[in-house]
Design a protein around this motif. Structure first.
Motif, PDB file in Angstrom:
ATOM      1  N   GLU A  33       0.696  -1.214   0.004  1.00 12.21           N
ATOM      2  CA  GLU A  33       0.042   0.080  -0.007  1.00 12.21           C
ATOM      3  C   GLU A  33       0.904   1.199  -0.080  1.00 12.21           C
ATOM      4  O   GLU A  33       0.617   2.287  -0.754  1.00 12.21           O
ATOM      5  CB  GLU A  33      -0.892   0.070   1.283  1.00 12.21           C
ATOM      6  N   PHE A  34       1.892   1.247   0.740  1.00 12.22           N
ATOM      7  CA  PHE A  34       2.849   2.486   0.762  1.00 12.22           C
ATOM      8  C   PHE A  34       3.395   2.673  -0.665  1.00 12.22           C
ATOM      9  O   PHE A  34       3.444   3.809  -0.951  1.00 12.22           O
ATOM     10  CB  PHE A  34       3.828   2.249   1.747  1.00 12.22           C
ATOM     11  N   LEU A  35       4.167   1.567  -1.251  1.00 11.37           N
ATOM     12  CA  LEU A  35       4.707   1.569  -2.423  1.00 11.37           C
ATOM     13  C   LEU A  35       3.414   2.017  -3.432  1.00 11.37           C
ATOM     14  O   LEU A  35       3.905   2.824  -4.520  1.00 11.37           O
ATOM     15  CB  LEU A  35       5.228   0.227  -2.925  1.00 11.37           C
ATOM     16  N   ASP A  36       2.352   1.647  -3.369  1.00 11.63           N
ATOM     17  CA  ASP A  36       1.166   2.084  -4.471  1.00 11.63           C
ATOM     18  C   ASP A  36       1.293   3.426  -4.266  1.00 11.63           C
ATOM     19  O   ASP A  36       0.605   4.347  -5.137  1.00 11.63           O
ATOM     20  CB  ASP A  36       0.002   1.243  -4.212  1.00 11.63           C
ATOM     21  N   ALA A  37       0.852   4.109  -2.870  1.00  8.56           N
ATOM     22  CA  ALA A  37       0.656   5.458  -2.714  1.00  8.56           C
ATOM     23  C   ALA A  37       1.818   6.395  -3.318  1.00  8.56           C
ATOM     24  O   ALA A  37       1.540   7.442  -3.933  1.00  8.56           O
ATOM     25  CB  ALA A  37       0.781   5.685  -1.151  1.00  8.56           C
ATOM     26  N   ILE A  38       3.327   5.727  -3.178  1.00 11.57           N
ATOM     27  CA  ILE A  38       4.248   6.555  -3.941  1.00 11.57           C
ATOM     28  C   ILE A  38       4.254   6.586  -5.380  1.00 11.57           C
ATOM     29  O   ILE A  38       4.393   7.810  -5.936  1.00 11.57           O
ATOM     30  CB  ILE A  38       5.585   6.006  -3.238  1.00 11.57           C
ATOM     31  N   THR A  39       3.909   5.564  -5.749  1.00 14.26           N
ATOM     32  CA  THR A  39       3.743   5.346  -7.313  1.00 14.26           C
ATOM     33  C   THR A  39       2.864   6.308  -7.827  1.00 14.26           C
ATOM     34  O   THR A  39       2.585   6.814  -8.950  1.00 14.26           O
ATOM     35  CB  THR A  39       3.820   3.946  -7.921  1.00 14.26           C
ATOM     36  N   ARG A  40       1.505   6.413  -7.262  1.00 22.04           N
ATOM     37  CA  ARG A  40       0.389   6.997  -7.552  1.00 22.04           C
ATOM     38  C   ARG A  40       0.963   8.597  -7.985  1.00 22.04           C
ATOM     39  O   ARG A  40       0.306   9.270  -8.904  1.00 22.04           O
ATOM     40  CB  ARG A  40      -0.714   6.816  -6.794  1.00 22.04           C
ATOM     41  N   TYR A  41       1.822   9.239  -7.130  1.00 19.03           N
ATOM     42  CA  TYR A  41       2.236  10.515  -7.037  1.00 19.03           C
ATOM     43  C   TYR A  41       3.342  10.779  -8.184  1.00 19.03           C
ATOM     44  O   TYR A  41       3.706  11.571  -8.824  1.00 19.03           O
ATOM     45  CB  TYR A  41       2.550  11.166  -5.711  1.00 19.03           C
ATOM     46  N   HIS A  49      -0.301   1.416 -15.600  1.00 24.73           N
ATOM     47  CA  HIS A  49      -0.126   0.131 -16.654  1.00 24.73           C
ATOM     48  C   HIS A  49       0.779  -1.050 -16.371  1.00 24.73           C
ATOM     49  O   HIS A  49       0.330  -2.194 -16.763  1.00 24.73           O
ATOM     50  CB  HIS A  49       0.426   0.676 -18.051  1.00 24.73           C
ATOM     51  N   ALA A  50       1.560  -0.679 -15.399  1.00 32.55           N
ATOM     52  CA  ALA A  50       2.468  -1.946 -14.703  1.00 32.55           C
ATOM     53  C   ALA A  50       2.559  -1.591 -13.162  1.00 32.55           C
ATOM     54  O   ALA A  50       3.887  -1.356 -12.835  1.00 32.55           O
ATOM     55  CB  ALA A  50       3.809  -1.949 -15.643  1.00 32.55           C
ATOM     56  N   PRO A  51       1.629  -1.818 -12.465  1.00 31.85           N
ATOM     57  CA  PRO A  51       1.711  -1.522 -11.162  1.00 31.85           C
ATOM     58  C   PRO A  51       2.856  -2.361 -10.258  1.00 31.85           C
ATOM     59  O   PRO A  51       3.597  -1.784  -9.525  1.00 31.85           O
ATOM     60  CB  PRO A  51       0.342  -1.721 -10.415  1.00 31.85           C
ATOM     61  N   TRP A  52       2.834  -3.449 -10.823  1.00 31.71           N
ATOM     62  CA  TRP A  52       4.070  -4.489  -9.931  1.00 31.71           C
ATOM     63  C   TRP A  52       5.411  -3.840 -10.508  1.00 31.71           C
ATOM     64  O   TRP A  52       6.241  -3.990  -9.603  1.00 31.71           O
ATOM     65  CB  TRP A  52       4.094  -5.767 -10.645  1.00 31.71           C
ATOM     66  N   LEU A  53       5.670  -3.311 -11.630  1.00 29.70           N
ATOM     67  CA  LEU A  53       6.975  -2.743 -11.890  1.00 29.70           C
ATOM     68  C   LEU A  53       7.243  -1.453 -11.046  1.00 29.70           C
ATOM     69  O   LEU A  53       8.328  -1.244 -10.780  1.00 29.70           O
ATOM     70  CB  LEU A  53       7.254  -2.515 -13.370  1.00 29.70           C
TER      71      LEU A  53
END
Length: 386
Positions: A33-41, A49-53
């Protein structure tokens, strides 16, 4: 060094110790969840398109950045870099006054007005850091700790938890006794500075007032330790210093106006999920103009009631609050108290900027938006009752 205190156990609310930092950072580097939050910004297109990457890249970069961070001080050194960058990109000036009059060897309880969830204590911290002093332990409500990674980040940054979600009188009493004990321990045993807001929640309407209930909580531990102690004794022991922070512009002003309007027209306001987190991001990234941080004088006078203490905090906070052109122009726009208006420092550039910001506010929210900036002037003059 942030070490375990020699007495009392505050494990459920305290900040992290130095020995815990590496494990917490490793946990964050693998928190989805933390990494997803970072990558969204930071990586919005890749995260779609490639959330895992995107997560893998963010985790790798975080581990690289945090390499060699083994203490809270190391972590805050990294934060200082981002504070400098934030000041350069979102503020026009950051001024500090009064800190030089406080003993650098003493830990104080800084109790201040509250406008921004994260930045109010962050600016106090930055002022202390720049002066080579210990940074504060920060009181933060558990309502903001909606995700484990948020809790980890806050506790890494020396935050301790204010239990707002406890249910039942007995549970609330126990929670506030522990909180009062931890703050007292920080000041009297650890000689470590603490920051907390003068009332629960931000002053969304621009009306700063200390809550006597906060004073009662703060003195609870001392009076429990010494049943015969006076309120004045408990206040002196805490070395309480009122702090005023003034923003020329609040990046969350329109959202605050929307909430005030909803409460007025519908009787309540329902926050959407993670709204507080979005407010934190908006406060950090949004344009703030100039900022003035003013440290007051330690409370050393004799007080007989919590209301007297709150009144002294109000006197110092309002007396040291700096009004910018945005405050004067808002008061002018409301048409209230023209005798309080001071336009001597208002330039045409100030008027243009103010008009542009006001133009972006929906019509139905403008009165509430203006009030946030006009109310500090009215409140200081005693024109707001409550």
């Amino acid at each position: 060094m942030t070490q375990k205190p020699s007495a009392d156990n505050f494990d459920s609310i305290r900040p992290y110790y130095d020995a815990e930092v590496p494990a917490v950072l490793d946990r964050l580097a693998h928190d989805r969840e933390f990494l997803d939050a970072i990558t969204r910004y930071r990586l919005p297109r890749l995260s779609r398109h490639a959330p895992w990457l995107a997560r893998a890249l963010a985790g790798y970069k975080l581990q690289r950045q945090m390499r060699g961070v083994t203490s809270v001080r190391d972590f805050q050194n990294h934060i200082a870099y981002y504070m400098r960058r934030m000041l350069a990109t979102s503020t026009d000036a950051f001024e500090v006054e009064g800190l030089d009059k406080l003993d650098p060897q003493r830990g104080y309880l800084f109790i201040g007005n509250h406008r921004d969830i994260a930045l109010d204590p962050a600016f106090v911290n930055y002022a202390l850091y720049q002066a080579g002093r210990d940074t504060v332990r920060i009181a933060i409500g558990d309502n903001l700790l909606q995700k484990p990674f948020v809790t980890d980040l806050m506790r890494l940054n020396k935050s301790f938890i204010v239990p707002r979600s406890a249910r039942g009188k007995r549970a609330m009493l126990a929670a506030y006794q522990a909180l009062s004990g931890y703050i007292r321990h920080s000041i009297t045993r650890d000689n470590h500075p603490v920051w907390m807001a003068q009332r629960e929640g931000r002053a969304k309407d621009g009306i700063d007032r200390a809550d006597p209930a906060i004073i009662k909580m703060l003195t609870m531990a001392h009076r429990q330790h010494d049943k015969s102690a006076s309120l004045g004794d408990a206040i002196r022991e805490l070395r309480m210093v009122p702090v005023s922070i003034s923003y020329e512009y609040d990046p969350c002003d329109t959202q605050k106006a929307r909430e005030l309007h909803a409460v007025h027209t519908q009787g309540r306001y329902e926050k959407v999920e993670f709204e507080d987190i979005r407010s934190i991001v908006a406060g950090i990234t949004g344009a703030k103009g100039r900022i003035r941080l003013s440290f007051g004088e330690p409370l050393s006078a004799d007080f007989e009631t919590p209301e007297q203490v709150a009144a002294e905090i109000d006197r110092q906070v309002l007396g040291n609050y700096h009004t910018f052109p945005s405050h004067q122009l808002a008061l002018e726009a409301t048409g209230q108290a023209p005798e309080l208006l001071d336009l001597s420092e208002v330039t045409e550039a100030d008027r243009t900027r103010f008009a542009a910001r006001l133009a972006g506010v929906p019509e139905e929210l403008r009165d509430w938006w203006l009030a946030q900036y006009a109310n500090p002037i009215l409140n200081r003059a005693g024109r707001i009752k409550g």
